[in-house]
Design a protein around this motif. Structure first.
Motif, PDB file in Angstrom:
ATOM      1  N   ALA A 123     -11.152   3.232  -5.829  1.00  0.00           N
ATOM      2  CA  ALA A 123      -9.806   3.154  -5.257  1.00  0.00           C
ATOM      3  C   ALA A 123      -9.606   4.210  -4.181  1.00  0.00           C
ATOM      4  O   ALA A 123      -9.064   3.929  -3.101  1.00  0.00           O
ATOM      5  N   ALA A 144      -4.456   6.473  -7.780  1.00  0.00           N
ATOM      6  CA  ALA A 144      -4.918   5.301  -8.518  1.00  0.00           C
ATOM      7  C   ALA A 144      -4.701   5.579  -9.997  1.00  0.00           C
ATOM      8  O   ALA A 144      -4.825   6.723 -10.445  1.00  0.00           O
ATOM      9  N   ASP A 156      -9.371  -8.192 -11.755  1.00  0.00           N
ATOM     10  CA  ASP A 156      -8.428  -7.364 -11.020  1.00  0.00           C
ATOM     11  C   ASP A 156      -6.984  -7.851 -11.120  1.00  0.00           C
ATOM     12  O   ASP A 156      -6.067  -7.043 -11.279  1.00  0.00           O
ATOM     13  N   ARG A 166      -3.809  -5.607 -12.458  1.00  0.00           N
ATOM     14  CA  ARG A 166      -2.546  -5.361 -11.757  1.00  0.00           C
ATOM     15  C   ARG A 166      -1.359  -5.823 -12.582  1.00  0.00           C
ATOM     16  O   ARG A 166      -0.325  -5.142 -12.629  1.00  0.00           O
TER      17      ARG A 166
END
Length: 143
Positions: free
Chosen positions: A37, A91, A103, A107
């Motif tokens: 990140a 991050a 991913d 999120r």
């Protein structure tokens, strides 16, 4: 002061803080994700390709040190709070992310919880040395 981010003396610092109660594989996994990140947010920190004496090329890497710290859940939450108050991007990796498969699910897991209630197992950040040092106060270098 040096204007090249990849040449010492480094005026910035890249740091990862992981929970001190994670298993070894979890610490490594979280560290890898968080460093990715920081790298994505700061491509200027990536050096050029490596090449051996035979001419074989190897992938570029971060050209700066990454310091890995450990701390309690409370220390990580305090660091998150200090970073957000200073508006320093960071991050996050939460415990729920160990159970996700990709991913988008990661999120969604973060989006479902208020920031001060995240079950943080790691944070990653890059910024001016003195600011980063203040943010990770209460954590210790990973053994």
């Amino acid at each position: 002061m040096n204007s090249d981010a990849l040449e010492p003396p480094f005026v910035t610092k890249t740091t990862v803080v992981v929970r001190d109660d994670l298993e070894a594989w979890q610490r490594l996994n979280v560290t890898a994700f968080l460093v990715s990140a920081v790298t994505a947010a700061h491509p200027e920190l990536v050096g050029t390709d490596y090449q051996d004496a035979d001419g074989q090329l190897y992938l570029r890497m971060l050209g700066i040190p990454v310091l890995v710290f450990e701390g309690s859940g409370e220390a990580l939450q305090a660091a998150r709070t200090r970073a957000t108050r200073r508006e320093l991007p960071l991050a996050v990796y939460t415990r729920e992310m160990f159970a996700t498969g990709h991913d988008a699910e990661n999120r969604a897991a973060v989006r479902a919880v208020a920031g001060d209630a995240l079950d943080l197992v790691g944070i990653g950040l890059h910024g001016p040395k003195n600011v980063v040092d203040k943010i990770v106060k209460g954590s210790r270098l990973h053994p």
